[in-house]
Design a protein around this motif. Structure first.
Motif, PDB file in Angstrom:
ATOM      1  N   ALA A  14      -3.604   3.984   3.915  1.00 60.90           N
ATOM      2  CA  ALA A  14      -4.556   5.085   4.088  1.00 60.90           C
ATOM      3  C   ALA A  14      -4.112   5.965   5.252  1.00 60.90           C
ATOM      4  N   PRO A  15      -4.112   7.280   5.068  1.00 59.71           N
ATOM      5  CA  PRO A  15      -3.733   8.162   6.173  1.00 59.71           C
ATOM      6  C   PRO A  15      -4.793   8.141   7.270  1.00 59.71           C
ATOM      7  N   CYS A  16      -4.338   8.163   8.499  1.00 60.27           N
ATOM      8  CA  CYS A  16      -5.259   8.187   9.635  1.00 60.27           C
ATOM      9  C   CYS A  16      -5.872   9.577   9.783  1.00 60.27           C
ATOM     10  N   LEU A  17      -7.126   9.592  10.201  1.00 57.58           N
ATOM     11  CA  LEU A  17      -7.833  10.843  10.458  1.00 57.58           C
ATOM     12  C   LEU A  17      -7.630  11.261  11.913  1.00 57.58           C
ATOM     13  N   ASN A  18      -7.795  12.535  12.180  1.00 57.20           N
ATOM     14  CA  ASN A  18      -7.704  13.067  13.530  1.00 57.20           C
ATOM     15  C   ASN A  18      -8.799  12.443  14.398  1.00 57.20           C
ATOM     16  N   PHE A  41      -2.605   9.699  15.297  1.00 60.93           N
ATOM     17  CA  PHE A  41      -1.768   8.512  15.493  1.00 60.93           C
ATOM     18  C   PHE A  41      -2.615   7.274  15.772  1.00 60.93           C
ATOM     19  N   CYS A  42      -2.123   6.134  15.348  1.00 59.82           N
ATOM     20  CA  CYS A  42      -2.795   4.867  15.615  1.00 59.82           C
ATOM     21  C   CYS A  42      -2.813   4.609  17.118  1.00 59.82           C
ATOM     22  N   ARG A  43      -3.887   4.018  17.579  1.00 62.33           N
ATOM     23  CA  ARG A  43      -4.021   3.658  18.988  1.00 62.33           C
ATOM     24  C   ARG A  43      -4.669   2.288  19.106  1.00 62.33           C
ATOM     25  N   TRP A  52      -5.227   0.658  15.666  1.00 66.56           N
ATOM     26  CA  TRP A  52      -6.027   1.074  14.520  1.00 66.56           C
ATOM     27  C   TRP A  52      -6.251   2.578  14.555  1.00 66.56           C
ATOM     28  N   CYS A  53      -6.870   3.060  13.490  1.00 64.69           N
ATOM     29  CA  CYS A  53      -7.241   4.468  13.430  1.00 64.69           C
ATOM     30  C   CYS A  53      -8.463   4.626  12.533  1.00 64.69           C
ATOM     31  N   HIS A  54      -9.037   5.806  12.575  1.00 68.29           N
ATOM     32  CA  HIS A  54     -10.133   6.136  11.673  1.00 68.29           C
ATOM     33  C   HIS A  54      -9.533   6.521  10.325  1.00 68.29           C
ATOM     34  N   VAL A  55     -10.159   6.071   9.247  1.00 67.99           N
ATOM     35  CA  VAL A  55      -9.708   6.396   7.891  1.00 67.99           C
ATOM     36  C   VAL A  55     -10.917   6.804   7.055  1.00 67.99           C
ATOM     37  N   ALA A  56     -10.657   7.512   5.977  1.00 65.33           N
ATOM     38  CA  ALA A  56     -11.727   7.903   5.063  1.00 65.33           C
ATOM     39  C   ALA A  56     -12.059   6.736   4.139  1.00 65.33           C
ATOM     40  N   PRO A  57     -13.334   6.519   3.850  1.00 61.98           N
ATOM     41  CA  PRO A  57     -13.686   5.488   2.871  1.00 61.98           C
ATOM     42  C   PRO A  57     -13.056   5.815   1.515  1.00 61.98           C
ATOM     43  N   ASP A  58     -12.819   4.787   0.706  1.00 58.11           N
ATOM     44  CA  ASP A  58     -12.301   5.018  -0.637  1.00 58.11           C
ATOM     45  C   ASP A  58     -13.033   4.104  -1.621  1.00 58.11           C
ATOM     46  N   ALA A  59     -12.674   4.151  -2.874  1.00 55.87           N
ATOM     47  CA  ALA A  59     -13.369   3.373  -3.904  1.00 55.87           C
ATOM     48  C   ALA A  59     -13.277   1.871  -3.638  1.00 55.87           C
ATOM     49  N   ARG A  60     -12.144   1.424  -3.149  1.00 53.73           N
ATOM     50  CA  ARG A  60     -11.958  -0.007  -2.875  1.00 53.73           C
ATOM     51  C   ARG A  60     -12.713  -0.454  -1.623  1.00 53.73           C
ATOM     52  N   HIS A  61     -12.847   0.453  -0.657  1.00 51.49           N
ATOM     53  CA  HIS A  61     -13.500   0.153   0.622  1.00 51.49           C
ATOM     54  C   HIS A  61     -14.510   1.263   0.944  1.00 51.49           C
ATOM     55  N   PRO A  62     -15.625   1.328   0.242  1.00 49.76           N
ATOM     56  CA  PRO A  62     -16.561   2.445   0.404  1.00 49.76           C
ATOM     57  C   PRO A  62     -17.246   2.534   1.769  1.00 49.76           C
TER      58      PRO A  62
END
Length: 84
Positions: A14-18, A41-43, A52-62
């Motif tokens: 999953a791409p990291c969010l700003n 970037f991961c911190r 870790w980083c912030h990521v957008a939820p997805d169907a597998r991990h809502p």
């Protein structure tokens, strides 16, 4: 921690969010000392067991909003790719 690399994807791909857009208050509180800012970037803030980083939820991990990153260090059990 002191990780300041340029990995910007979670262990599951999953791409990291700003950081600033995902959680501006976190950046304000921990920014300089944790390397948080206007980037994705991961911190390794807050003493987590992994970078870790912030990521957008997805169907597998809502309900997921954060995920561990592979920065070349052994990850704890809960950061494995199949769980992230």
């Amino acid at each position: 921690s002191d990780y300041r690399g340029q990995v910007a994807v979670s262990v599951s791909g999953a791409p990291c969010l700003n950081w600033l857009r995902a959680n501006a208050s976190e950046v304000a509180e921990y920014g300089d000392r944790a390397g948080l800012g206007d980037h994705n970037f991961c911190r390794h803030p807050h003493g987590f067991a992994c970078a870790w980083c912030h990521v957008a939820p997805d169907a597998r991990h809502p309900s997921r909003t954060t995920a561990c990153c592979d920065i070349g260090q052994p990850d704890p059990f809960w950061c494995r790719t199949d769980l992230a």
